[in-house]
Scaffold this motif. Structure first.
Motif, mmCIF file in Angstrom:
data_model
loop_
_atom_site.group_PDB
_atom_site.id
_atom_site.type_symbol
_atom_site.label_atom_id
_atom_site.label_comp_id
_atom_site.label_asym_id
_atom_site.label_seq_id
_atom_site.Cartn_x
_atom_site.Cartn_y
_atom_site.Cartn_z
ATOM 1 N N ARG A 22 0.874 -0.980 0.218
ATOM 2 C CA ARG A 22 -0.085 0.019 0.048
ATOM 3 C C ARG A 22 0.894 1.319 0.185
ATOM 4 N NH1 ARG A 22 -5.744 -0.194 2.848
ATOM 5 N NH2 ARG A 22 -6.379 -2.135 1.986
ATOM 6 N N GLU A 24 2.130 4.831 0.666
ATOM 7 C CA GLU A 24 2.054 5.709 1.843
ATOM 8 C C GLU A 24 0.843 5.227 2.562
ATOM 9 O OE1 GLU A 24 1.284 9.420 -0.576
ATOM 10 O OE2 GLU A 24 3.393 9.476 -0.755
ATOM 11 N N LYS A 26 -2.107 3.870 2.092
ATOM 12 C CA LYS A 26 -3.333 4.197 1.384
ATOM 13 C C LYS A 26 -3.632 2.989 0.505
ATOM 14 C CE LYS A 26 -2.926 9.223 1.679
ATOM 15 N NZ LYS A 26 -2.886 10.245 1.000
ATOM 16 N N SER A 27 -5.044 2.713 0.343
ATOM 17 C CA SER A 27 -5.187 1.769 -0.619
ATOM 18 C C SER A 27 -5.516 2.460 -1.945
ATOM 19 C CB SER A 27 -6.970 1.094 -0.219
ATOM 20 O OG SER A 27 -8.001 2.208 -0.489
ATOM 21 N N TRP A 28 -5.467 1.752 -3.063
ATOM 22 C CA TRP A 28 -5.655 2.141 -4.364
ATOM 23 C C TRP A 28 -6.841 3.108 -4.419
ATOM 24 C CZ3 TRP A 28 -9.602 1.686 -7.714
ATOM 25 C CH2 TRP A 28 -10.447 0.531 -7.625
ATOM 26 N N LYS A 29 -7.933 2.714 -3.847
ATOM 27 C CA LYS A 29 -9.166 3.583 -4.032
ATOM 28 C C LYS A 29 -8.821 4.831 -3.553
ATOM 29 C CE LYS A 29 -12.387 -0.193 -4.055
ATOM 30 N NZ LYS A 29 -13.632 -0.960 -3.489
ATOM 31 N N GLU A 30 -8.229 4.841 -2.315
ATOM 32 C CA GLU A 30 -8.119 6.270 -1.736
ATOM 33 C C GLU A 30 -7.249 7.051 -2.616
ATOM 34 O OE1 GLU A 30 -7.677 5.895 2.926
ATOM 35 O OE2 GLU A 30 -6.505 4.253 1.906
ATOM 36 N N HIS A 31 -6.252 6.579 -3.199
ATOM 37 C CA HIS A 31 -5.380 7.296 -4.326
ATOM 38 C C HIS A 31 -6.212 7.730 -5.409
ATOM 39 C CE1 HIS A 31 -1.409 7.005 -2.192
ATOM 40 N NE2 HIS A 31 -1.567 5.814 -1.854
ATOM 41 N N TRP A 32 -6.939 6.874 -5.723
ATOM 42 C CA TRP A 32 -7.970 7.179 -7.104
ATOM 43 C C TRP A 32 -8.843 8.265 -6.592
ATOM 44 C CZ3 TRP A 32 -8.146 4.144 -11.682
ATOM 45 C CH2 TRP A 32 -9.216 4.607 -12.683
ATOM 46 N N GLU A 33 -9.363 8.251 -5.553
ATOM 47 C CA GLU A 33 -10.236 9.353 -5.372
ATOM 48 C C GLU A 33 -9.503 10.747 -5.034
ATOM 49 O OE1 GLU A 33 -12.229 8.079 -1.699
ATOM 50 O OE2 GLU A 33 -13.421 6.438 -2.685
ATOM 51 N N GLU A 34 -8.136 10.803 -4.789
ATOM 52 C CA GLU A 34 -7.627 11.764 -4.799
ATOM 53 C C GLU A 34 -6.833 12.294 -6.148
ATOM 54 O OE1 GLU A 34 -4.388 10.942 -1.993
ATOM 55 O OE2 GLU A 34 -5.794 10.851 -0.161
#
Length: 280
Positions: A22, A24, A26-34
């Protein structure tokens, strides 16, 4: 590509990491949303590897997954590059349009340059390759439309026991000859808008180019009111009495991309007639 789905992506910074978990924390979804998609690691739609219980996306690489996501699979020029990238990623392929595995490995091990610098140093090559492939695949529509309108000849001939597709096409696309061979042509007459022409056969069909060269040269001289030396009509090189045509044994040239010749006086129909007189 992708600016509609990822606004600002052209100016977005690239972050390289050796972390395969992961990023930093964070999950890939969290990065995607950012607005920061993970490429080739960390899970998600652009990671082909098995990750946190998700199976590997077999037969895919990051580039092919992005291409599918963007709906660009019908872009033949782009897919030619993506398929080469995928071969390199999955099989370490070093043949074809690209040689990325070997280039990247050599640059990484021996140049002392950063990953980001290596990536951007390859971008001009990829951009040039895409423009080349775009030009190549544009030939398809040109040939199809030409055949429909009657401007382009595509005729099946039988030479001995072998089938030969004769294509006579007028085009200024420099990739036309290569595309026609790719599409299955056995003999191509490619004429430009200014009249220069090239005639090439496919190897292995037993096409006698010596006779074709002789007939075409004789027809050229007849149209121009010149006398010919029949004994020399099939000689290699450029003949003094027929300077319009240069013959190399494997191809007959009336000008090339790097050498200008006086355009032939023969029309496409006349050239096709010469070819068919020899082959049929």
């Amino acid at each position: 590509f992708g600016q509609d789905k990822f606004p600002g992506i052209l100016k977005a910074p690239l972050i390289f990491t050796k972390d395969r978990g992961r990023f930093e924390g964070k999950s890939w979804k969290e990065h995607w949303e950012e607005g920061a998609p993970l490429l080739g690691f960390g899970g998600g739609p652009f990671d082909e590897h098995a990750f946190e219980g998700e199976p590997r996306k077999e037969g895919e690489c990051c580039a092919s997954l992005i291409t599918k996501f963007l709906g660009k699979e019908d872009d033949a020029a782009l897919m030619a590059i993506v398929n080469e990238v995928k071969k390199g990623d999955l099989f370490g392929s070093q043949k074809g349009l690209l040689d990325l595995p070997r280039k990247i490995r050599a640059l990484h091990l021996h140049s002392g340059r950063s990953q980001e610098d290596i990536l951007f140093s390859l971008m001009p090559d990829l951009d040039l390759l895409y423009r080349w492939q775009k030009t190549f695949w544009a030939c398809k529509d040109e040939v199809v439309q030409g055949v429909k309108s009657g401007k382009t000849c595509a005729e099946k001939l039988i030479i001995g026991k072998k089938e030969c597709i004769l294509i006579g096409v007028e085009s200024d696309n420099p990739e036309m000859m290569g595309f026609c061979f790719h599409a299955g042509a056995g003999l191509i007459i490619h004429k430009s808008s200014v009249g220069n022409c090239q005639i090439f056969p496919k190897k292995g069909l037993g096409i006698n180019m010596d006779i074709i060269a002789a007939i075409v040269r004789a027809a050229e001289c007849r149209l121009r009111g010149r006398l010919v030396d029949e004994a020399k009509l099939s000689e290699h090189g450029t003949l003094s009495f027929c300077p319009e045509w240069h013959y190399e044994g494997w191809g007959l040239f009336n000008g090339t991309n790097t050498a200008n010749n006086i355009p032939t006086a023969l029309s496409m129909d006349q050239l096709i007639g010469c070819i068919k007189f020899v082959l049929v």
